[in-house]
Structure formats: structure tokens, C-alpha cells
Design an enzyme around this catalytic site. Structure first.
Site, short mmCIF file in Angstrom:
data_model
loop_
_atom_site.label_atom_id
_atom_site.label_comp_id
_atom_site.label_asym_id
_atom_site.label_seq_id
_atom_site.Cartn_x
_atom_site.Cartn_y
_atom_site.Cartn_z
CG HIS A 29 7.12 0.36 4.96
ND1 HIS A 29 6.77 -0.54 5.98
CD2 HIS A 29 5.94 0.90 4.54
CE1 HIS A 29 5.47 -0.53 6.14
NE2 HIS A 29 4.93 0.34 5.29
CG ASP B 144 2.71 4.09 4.37
OD1 ASP B 144 3.30 3.00 4.29
OD2 ASP B 144 1.84 4.33 5.23
CG HIS C 158 4.89 2.73 9.36
ND1 HIS C 158 5.07 3.81 8.51
CD2 HIS C 158 4.07 1.87 8.69
CE1 HIS C 158 4.37 3.62 7.40
NE2 HIS C 158 3.76 2.44 7.49
NE ARG D 178 -0.79 -6.39 13.60
CZ ARG D 178 -0.78 -5.36 12.76
NH1 ARG D 178 -1.16 -5.53 11.49
NH2 ARG D 178 -0.38 -4.17 13.18
#
Length: 679
Positions: A548, A550, A620, A630
Site C-alpha cells: 500500500h 500511506d 510498501h 515483531r
């Protein structure tokens, strides 16, 4: 003409009835509640309950939509605006329609307040996320025919899903499934008929193709009526929050009506856009008439061919090829024919809407005009006919409040410990940077411990436990929440302050490195962890976070990124500051606009930060986290102070109060801070 007498008392009576209409004759369970129950059942491995609740959610979603359409159209016909020339007449019609719609809708679905759904859930249904859960549940229940249908339905709207593509291939190879099971449960009738008609046309089966094209036209116009009816609901107009906004009755009515017109005009694009795509099919509606004129000619039905050719010319006046066809058909039958009445009416209304949209934009402030035309940027067609191609925002007149930023990089890193690892060139893009040692090992450990205490499932995504993939659990928390927990003594205040300070450290580095000539403000700050769900990692090929951009809607097929809602169009720069690397998978990746070609990959580790501009130049995503957890601090920034993060401003005030009382170890009444006001 009948004389209609109005009194303020009668109008107030209608208004009062509308407000007091709370008793419901029908009752329909809200689809967001059913959806949430289904997701919870999924994580309990109760697959029968998943199916029961999710199928119920889909039925409820469809019923609410159809009820709104049916009731709005019925009340619109019962209470027309034909003679509403006076103010009282106009508002009398408005109030009567409102009362009529409330009564009609609540009779079928129950109290409307029960069906106020969050935008996130609505987007999930638009993206067909429920079918992803359904296909997994049906697979576990060994109902492969239903699993295949659910998988196929999901894949139509998510063609980039590698995992679902492979699932479909596996279903096709299994015994007990056949091609008839792979149906799109959400197929739109007008698009289904049109696609089937094109296939028959290509095989020279003109008679059956005509039947399907005519059916597609009827379904298209019916879908257009429904789409417009759905636009009659609440409208979101962000510019009302602007400090220069002029509040008045007629300004509010005008702006709402302009938003409704915008929504109705967008139906043109919506009806011609296939599931999972952002770009509409070019020339979609006129193509129906183009196919029909030639198909009718092939069957020697020349009068019908002429009417369709004339209809096509309404959308593309002066088209050389079609004009020649019209002349040929006229000579063949010896007389002329008008275009189809429905096409004439449709285009006339379309042109009237454009005129009204122009008037509506003239009534806005300069800021409103900028926002409004940016939102229309990829909807306004180019050329004179308005049907062929759509011009991206970047090619339109640029309404800006300040000079655009010059793209630069290589500025100071502010802190001596920070190391530059890769610049834009090394990362194969523009406005990208990779840095190490933004945090120490001790700071990473402290923030990770903080995350384990304060993060909540789905926080930041309105409670969705797995907003991007059902194979991972998503947890997060904001700076303000951390400070609140610190104040309450539930976490060390020192750790909460570290979260605040580290995010400010990241902001200063990004602002300095990219040599920005104005202040970079926080837009959103999020301490977030993604955890692989045990037992759901075998043969996994999906992403932890899909590709996508931002601040715009990425459209890989059109190689474009549309800067329009629901994207956060005001975001200018983004950064991710990692807390750990002791997990499997979870690599951050940059791609080309096709969302497939990886241009750079970043392996997270403690203190590492990747920063980049938020636009379509930097698509990204995150690879699947297949083992472990994570954690990172995710940051989004804006150059527009009007879009500063409200929680951050509140956190600034709290921290300032703490600094002013640095001699005290914790907050007390002498600080004169009311936690309920500040937090």
C-alpha cells in the site's frame, strides 16, 4: 393547481414524530456484531460458529442495504419536491421524507442506531474480508464446495492475494469440487451480464450476446438508481472542522447537498469498476451501445442498430467511426431514428450534476475548494465527452496553500549515535532512508516490555484483532495511553516517557535528514506488535501487511495512486522504528507501483529505522511474520498543522506539566492536572 396550506405547528409535529420514532416493528441483528462474533469464534477454532455468524453478517449487511434503498426510493416518490418553491414547503417535504424513511427502515431492521457501523467494518465488507474467514472455516468443516465459492468470491476482490490464488488451485485439484462451485457470491448483475455478453460476442453468437447486453443495460440503470439512493445517507465533510468554515443553515445544506451530488456522480465510476480494482473500465456504459449496434447489424436488425449507434454518439459526439455507421444505417432504412430515451435522460442528468457540482464548489472557502477538487481529481474525466479516460490528480490544476516541498535528502542525523546505512539510491527509490542505532539495546528492551503491558488487540484499528491477515494477532497503543498507564502506576512512568521521547527523536531525524523547509508534525504515533498465530503458519504465502501507500489508494493495474478518501491524504512522511529482530519473517519491503516487483527489503532489528515519503512513489508492505512477535514504533507525519495528531497535542501538555515539576517523582494535585481532562 392544488392549494397547499402550511403551518409551523404542522411541520413541528412532523419533526417531533420523526424524533420520537423509536419503537421498532422488526429486528435485525447488526452485521458488525455478527462479524465480530464470527472472528472471535475463528480464534477459538469454533468453525461452525464462524459459519453461522459470518453468513448471518453477510445476510444482515445485504438486508440493511436493500432496506435503505427500498425505503428511500419509496419515500422519495411519496414526497416529491415538485411544488416545493417556498421555504416552508421545502422543509415540509424534507421532514415528511425523513419521517417516512425512519418508519420504513425501522419497521424492517429495527432501531437504526443499532446499525451504525464503523468505517473499518464497512471497508472489510467492501473488500470481502468475511469470505476469507468463511473459506477457512468451510475448509476445516470439509465443505469444499462452499469453501471454493467463498475463496473465489474473496479472490475476485483481492486478486493480489498469492495465498488465495494457491488455495483456489488446491481446491480445483481436490475430489468433490468442480468448476460450478467456483462462483462469485457477490457478483454484480450488470457486470456479470456484460462480461458474459462480450464472450458470446467474441464467438460471433450475436443473438444471445444481444440478450445479455440488453439485460446488462437494464441491470446497470437499476444499479445506478440503487447507488444514488444509498448516497442519501449521512455524508462526511471534513472541511467543516476547518477554522475558516462558515456555519449557517444554507451553507450546511449546500455543502451536504454538494457531497450527495459528488457521491451520486461517483456512481458512474463505481458501477464500471470491477471488484478489487480502483480504476474503472474505460468507456464502460457507451460500450454496451457499441457492441449492440454491431450485433444488431449482424442480424440485419438495422433500426435497432441505428438507435444504439445514435446512443453511443451521445457520449462521444463526432466519433468518426460511429458517425459513418450512423450514415450507413440511415441510408439502409431510408430514415433517421433518435437515440434511446434512457441514454438521453441519463446523459442529461449527468451534465446537470456537473453544472451543480461547479456551483457547489463556488460556495466553498478556498481551503474547501482545494480539498473538494482534490477529492474529485481522479473522477473528473478528461476531454469533452467525459467518458473515456480518467486524468490523475497530478495532471490537474494544483490548488495549494503553500509552495510544494523541494525533494531533498542527506541532511544532518541530529544525534551522534545514529548511523546512515542506506540512502534512496541504495534502496532503489526516492525519499527513502535506512538508519541504525536510533535507539539503544536497553531502550528497545524497555519499550518492548511496555508494549507487552499496554498494547491491546486491534488498538488503532478500532478493535480489529487481525486487520490485515487472520494469521497474525495485531496489538497496539498510543503515546497518550502509555502516559495514562504511567500516571495510574500500571507501568513505569519512565517507560511511558521513553515512548514519547523516542518518537520525538524519530521526528527530528526525519525532518532534518530530508531537509524539510517547514515543521514536520505528528499525524499518528503507534506502538505496535504483530504476533504469528500458532497452527496457522503452514504453507502461508500472504503478507503481514499488504502492499500500500500511506497517503493515496494504490492502483497497481493503472500504475497510479489515487489521492482521495479513505486514504490519509494529508500524510507526508512515514517512519518505522524497530524494537527487535528475534522473529521469523516480517521483513519490510518497498515495491514498484505494480505491488509485485520488490525494489528493496529491510530486516528489522533493535534501533533500526526506515523513513520515507508517504506517497505513491513508495509502495510498501510487510512480509508474513511466521514465528514470534515483531514490535515497532510506527510514525506518520504531516506538514499541515491542521492535521496534527490530537492525542499528541494532549500528550505534549502532560509532558510539559511534568517537566515544569521535574523535582517531583510523580504527578500530584499540585500539578493541577485533571486526568479525565488531560487523558
Amino acid at each position: 393547481m392544488d392549494v397547499v396550506h402550511f403551518s409551523i405547528g404542522s411541520i413541528l409535529s412532523i419533526a417531533l414524530q420523526a424524533l420520537l420514532l423509536s419503537s421498532s416493528y422488526g429486528s435485525l441483528e447488526p452485521y458488525d456484531l455478527l462479524y465480530n462474533n464470527a472472528v472471535e469464534a475463528f480464534y477459538r477454532n469454533d468453525y461452525k460458529d464462524v459459519v453461522r455468524h459470518m453468513e448471518g453478517a453477510l445476510r444482515s449487511y445485504a438486508e440493511v442495504r436493500q432496506t435503505k434503498v427500498r425505503c428511500r426510493l419509496r419515500c422519495q416518490n411519496q414526497h416529491p419536491f415538485d411544488s416545493a418553491s417556498m421555504d416552508l414547503q421545502f422543509f415540509d417535504v424534507v421532514l415528511r421524507r425523513s419521517y417516512c424513511q425512519n418508519e420504513c427502515i425501522e419497521e424492517k431492521v429495527g432501531t437504526q442506531s443499532m446499525h451504525k457501523i464503523s468505517e473499518d467494518v464497512i471497508q472489510d465488507f467492501h473488500r470481502r474480508i468475511p469470505y476469507n474467514y468463511l473459506q477457512l472455516a468451510y475448509q476445516k468443516l470439509k465443505q469444499l464446495d462452499k469453501a471454493a465459492a467463498a475463496a473465489h468470491t474473496y479472490f475476485q476482490a483481492n486478486p493480489e492475494s498469492v495465498e488465495m490464488d494457491q488455495n483456489l488451485e488446491q481446491y480445483k485439484a481436490l475430489e468433490g469440487t468442480n468448476l460450478d462451485h467456483f462462483v462469485d457470491r457477490e457478483a454484480r448483475p450488470h457486470q456479470r451480464s456484460f462480461s458474459a455478453g462480450v464472450k458470446l460476442y467474441d464467438n460471433a453468437n450475436y443473438e444471445e450476446a444481444i440478450s445479455l447486453f440488453e439485460e446488462a443495460l437494464q441491470e446497470y440503470y437499476r444499479a445506478d438508481v440503487e447507488c444514488r439512493a444509498l448516497c442519501q445517507g449521512p455524508q462526511r465533510f471534513e472541511e467543516q472542522d476547518h477554522i475558516l468554515y462558515r456555519y449557517s443553515l444554507y451553507q450546511l445544506v449546500s455543502d451536504h447537498f454538494t457531497q450527495v451530488l459528488h457521491c451520486e456522480h461517483e456512481c458512474v465510476r463505481d458501477l464500471s469498476t470491477r471488484p478489487g480494482r480502483l480504476s474503472p473500465m474505460e468507456n464502460y456504459l457507451p460500450l454496451h451501445y457499441d457492441y449492440l449496434q454491431f450485433a444488431y447489424y449482424q442480424l440485419n436488425m438495422v433500426e435497432e442498430a441505428l438507435a444504439c449507434a445514435q446512443s453511443y454518439l451521445l457520449f462521444h459526439e463526432g466519433d468518426e467511426f460511429m458517425t459513418e455507421n450512423v450514415e450507413y444505417y440511415r441510408e439502409a432504412i431510408g430514415h433517421d431514428l433518435k437515440p434511446r430515451e434512457k441514454a438521453e435522460w441519463y446523459l442529461r442528468r449527468h451534465e446537470q450534476e456537473l453544472e451543480l457540482l461547479m456551483i457547489g464548489s463556488d460556495n466553498m472557502t478556498n481551503v474547501n475548494v482545494a480539498s473538494y477538487w482534490n477529492s474529485l481529481g481522479c473522477l473528473i474525466p478528461s476531454g469533452t465527452d467525459g467518458w473515456m479516460e480518467y486524468v490523475p490528480i497530478s495532471e490537474k490544476k494544483n490548488f495549494t496553500l503553500a509552495p510544494p516541498q523541494e525533494l531533498r535528502e542527506g541532511g544532518p542525523l541530529v544525534y551522534d549515535s545514529v548511523q546512515l546505512i542506506q540512502n534512496s539510491q541504495a534502496l532503489n527509490g526516492t525519499q527513502r532512508v535506512l538508519l541504525d542505532d536510533v535507539m539503544s539495546v536497553e531502550e528497545c528492551a524497555e519499550l518492548k516490555n511496555l508494549a507487552h503491558t499496554i498494547t491491546m488487540a486491534g488498538d488503532g484499528y478500532r478493535g480489529k484483532m487481525s486487520p490485515h491477515t487472520p494469521n497474525e494477532r495485531f496489538e497496539g497503543a498510543t503515546v497518550l495511553k502509555a502516559l495514562q498507564y504511567g500516571y495510574e502506576g500500571r507501568v513505569p512512568l519512565k517507560s511511558a516517557r521513553l515512548f514519547y521521547d523516542v518518537s520525538e527523536r524519530a521526528r527530528r531525524i526525519i525532518e532534518s535528514y530530508f531537509l524539510l523547509n517547514s515543521t514536520l508534525h505528528f499525524s499518528y504515533t503507534h506502538l505496535v506488535c504483530r504476533t504469528a498465530i500458532t497452527g496457522q503458519q503452514d504453507h502461508r504465502n500472504d503478507l503481514s501487511h499488504p502492499i500500500h501507500a500511506d497517503n493515496c489508494l494504490l492502483d497497481p493495474e493503472a500504475n497510479e495512486c489515487w489521492k482521495e478518501a479513505p486514504a490519509y491524504t494529508y500524510r507526508d512522511y512515514s517512519a518505522l522504528l524497530y524494537l527487535n529482530g528475534d522473529f521469523e519473517g516480517g521483513e519490510f519491503i518497498f515495491t514498484e507501483m505494480d505491488a509485485k516487483t520488490v525494489t528493496a527489503q529491510v530486516k528489522p532489528k533493535c534501533g533500526r529505522m526506515v523513513g520515507f515519503s508517504s506517497g505513491g512513489e513508495n509502495p510498501h508492505g510487510v512480509r508474513a511474520v511466521t514465528r514470534g512477535q515483531r514490535c515497532a514504533v510506527a510514525l506518520w507525519f504531516t506538514l499541515d498543522p491542521l492535521f496534527r495528531e490530537l492525542e499528541r497535542l494532549q500528550a505534549d501538555e502532560v509532558v510539559q506539566a511534568l517537566d515544569n515539576q521535574s523535582s517531583q517523582s510523580k504527578w500530584d494535585t499540585s500539578l493541577n492536572i485533571n486526568p479525565k481532562d488531560e487523558l
